[in-house]
Design an enzyme around this catalytic site. Structure first.
Site, short mmCIF file in Angstrom:
data_model
loop_
_atom_site.label_atom_id
_atom_site.label_comp_id
_atom_site.label_asym_id
_atom_site.label_seq_id
_atom_site.Cartn_x
_atom_site.Cartn_y
_atom_site.Cartn_z
N ASP A 103 14.84 -2.42 87.38
CA ASP A 103 15.59 -2.26 87.39
C ASP A 103 17.13 -2.04 86.51
O ASP A 103 16.94 -2.95 85.87
CB ASP A 103 16.50 -2.19 89.12
N1 URA Z 1 13.46 -6.90 91.87
C1 URA Z 1 14.35 -6.48 92.35
O1 URA Z 1 14.52 -5.78 93.28
N2 URA Z 1 14.58 -5.66 90.70
C2 URA Z 1 14.20 -5.60 89.33
O2 URA Z 1 14.15 -5.68 88.86
C3 URA Z 1 13.20 -7.07 89.84
C4 URA Z 1 12.64 -7.66 91.31
#
Ligand code: URA
Length: 233
Positions: A103
């Site tokens: 993310d």
């Molecule tokens: N899980 C999440 O919620 N975000 C990420 O970036 C990776 C795994």
């Protein structure tokens, strides 16, 4: 065709300056002739020897990036800064993409490669490649949350694979999470199911290969052949 110093830097995992120094010291030959400059353009069939060792050129590249916050795990210019934008020019090459997204606000280990088959193999849930995260939570997690993570939780319509969850240094607001799949916002959604918000998330390991913590935020380096094996080991 590729510049000799760029090629040596990638294959030997050294900087361009170190590669140039090797050439200057007369350690490098191309097709039997001593190379004098890093500018020399090499083609696929050229035999390159450095300090007596034949340099085998890998078909694909594998890069470890320490992703900072605020950067998207995309290849296209979406008007936002991407993980590809962070690479120094000499590392950029056609076809590079992140093997598994983080993310925008998640930090840590992003693997960039131009090897689609490898990327598919490490992302496939059936291959069970562990991805390890450190999460900071707004409240402590309980034994019940741990049991749900470790039992293979139901999340919406999905039955998730078993995950690992443990506290760090006795602090249950800091968690080490190991996943074997990579669904959208998975870690955040798994905690959210239990009313817990993830305040910070960092990926620290893929398979058995830890993120090189000497890499500063936004920095990257090539993954060696030995390290690559650790991902799937
Ligand atoms: N899980 C999440 O919620 N975000 C990420 O970036 C990776 C795994």
């Amino acid at each position: 065709m590729e510049r000799l110093d760029k090629l040596l830097s990638r294959e030997l995992n050294i900087t361009r300056t170190q590669a140039k120094a090797l050439i200057k010291r007369g350690e490098v030959t191309v097709n039997g002739a001593k190379a004098v400059s890093g500018d020399l353009k090499c083609s696929d069939g050229d035999e390159i020897i450095c300090s007596g060792r034949v340099i085998n050129r890998r078909e694909h590249v594998y890069i470890m990036l320490n992703k900072p916050k605020g950067v998207v795990s995309a290849t296209e210019d979406t008007g936002e800064k991407t993980v590809i934008d962070l690479l120094p020019d000499e590392m950029k090459r056609r076809g590079l993409f992140p093997a598994g997204r983080l993310d925008k606000d998640t930090t840590g280990f992003v693997l960039l490669t131009d090897d689609g088959e490898f990327a598919h193999s490490i992302l496939s849930p059936s291959k069970h490649i562990d991805k390890t995260y450190i999460a900071r939570l707004d409240k402590p997690f309980t034994e019940e949350v741990k049991a749900d993570f470790e039992g293979g939780m139901t999340l919406g319509e999905s039955e998730l694979l078993e995950a690992e969850l443990c506290e760090i240094d006795g602090d249950f607001t800091r968690a080490r999470v190991v996943l074997r799949q990579g669904l959208y916002h998975q870690v955040k959604r798994m905690f959210k199911k239990h009313g817990i918000t993830v305040l910070e998330l960092r990926r620290i390991k893929m398979g058995n290969l830890p993120l090189d913590e000497t890499l500063g935020e936004g920095e990257s380096r090539y993954i060696t052949e030995e390290e690559l094996l650790l991902i799937t080991a």
